[in-house]
Design a protein around this motif. Structure first.
Motif: not given
Length: 341
Positions: A11-12, A17, A20, A157-158, A161, A163-165
């Protein structure tokens, strides 16, 4: 005690970001050689990570297709999501359907003519899951806790949060082969391109043959370029994308007819002087392509008629897309871990 090796993107890691959630990449051959079942392997990785994690299992001897219908060696065969040391028994795992390759399938999905042209008939074909095997949420997604593994393991995805990628398949293949990858932000061009799919049964996103070559799955005009534009991604270097796309074009695949009309495919076809089926590219697809500067008049200008080698070497200039790319060795950012099971 049995051993299980896998690759881990923590993660990170990545642009913006970063990832996620964690992502584990596993070769099914390592599972089999260590006398484990897939369930045992997934449970062991979930327990070891004890955090939101997507888990993708690969058959490196199989074949799959990219979203625009380009044939690629290797395939994801199982996807999972884990959190708090476990994989949800109902919603946490999906297995991809092995697809029988025969003349009827190829007549319905003409982009699969690449299989014979490239001499890959002996390899099993996988793309997405079969909805008859298991009740599948929209977009072929699995979820456990905060971990969401989406679109048959090409987007994560998270749930906390939000957030996605994006993880297009060729980028994951590079990771599995210890190659170089690009970290970047998806941008408008790829946001448009991922909608230019081909009609496939058990597809990575759609379980039925919904959108043919020349059509857009987005159908949202100028808005299409914004859909995923600000999301980080992990993709293959452009010469890798070019290598597989050029192979499809050399095998006789025509953009708009057999394979999709993404900006990358159209740009490479023009560079090589290959045929493009302009008439089959629908107005809705042109509206999205035009919004990122890909126009029919541009593609009708005289082609440089590059050789295959020239097109691959010039891929950075030919293929548009990816904002602020950073090229890295996957071995510098992806950990190799072996756990006891």
């Amino acid at each position: 005690m049995k051993k299980l090796p896998f690759r881990l993107m923590k993660k990170g890691i990545g642009a913006k970001h970063g990832a996620p959630i964690n992502v584990a990449f596993v070769d099914i051959q390592d599972i089999l050689e260590n006398g484990l079942t897939e369930t045992e392997a997934l449970d062991a990785i979930a327990s070891y990570m004890n955090a939101p994690t997507a888990i993708n299992l690969f058959n490196m001897d199989a074949i799959t297709t990219t979203s625009d219908g380009v044939l690629v060696e290797s395939a994801i065969t199982t996807m999972a999501a884990a959190d708090k040391g476990r994989v949800h028994k109902e919603f946490g795992t999906l297995r991809m359907k092995q697809i029988e390759i025969d003349d009827e399938l190829i007549s319905l999905e003409p982009h699969l003519k690449q299989i014979k042209a490239l001499g890959l008939e002996s390899r099993p074909l996988f793309r997405g899951p079969d909805p008859k095997d298991k009740l599948i949420p929209v977009h072929n997604v699995v979820m456990t806790g905060a971990a969401i593994n989406n679109n048959s393991a090409t987007e994560i995805m998270n749930a906390i949060t939000m957030e996605e990628m994006l993880l297009p398949y060729l980028g994951q293949k590079q990771i599995m082969e210890d190659g170089e990858i690009l970290f970047g932000v998806t941008g408008e061009v790829i946001s448009v391109g991922i909608g230019m799919t081909v009609a496939e049964k058990y597809g990575r996103v759609f379980p039925t043959r919904q959108f043919k070559a020349g059509e857009t799955a987005h159908g949202s005009g100028e808005y299409a370029k914004t859909l995923k534009a600000n999301i980080p991604c992990v993709v293959a270097p452009k010469e890798v994308l070019a290598k597989y796309t050029v192979a499809a074009l050399e095998a006789g695949m025509i953009p708009g007819r057999e394979i999709g009309c993404s900006p990358a495919v159209l740009s490479l076809a023009h560079a090589l002087g290959k045929e493009i089926d302009f008439e089959r590219i629908q107005p809705a697809a042109w509206a999205e392509l035009n919004s990122v500067g890909i126009t029919e008049s541009q593609l009708l200008t005289p082609s440089p008629k590059m050789s295959v080698e020239e097109a691959i070497q010039s891929a950075e200039k030919i293929i548009p897309g990816v904002k602020n790319p950073q090229r890295v060795k996957s071995t510098d950012v992806i950990e190799k871990i072996t756990i006891s099971v």
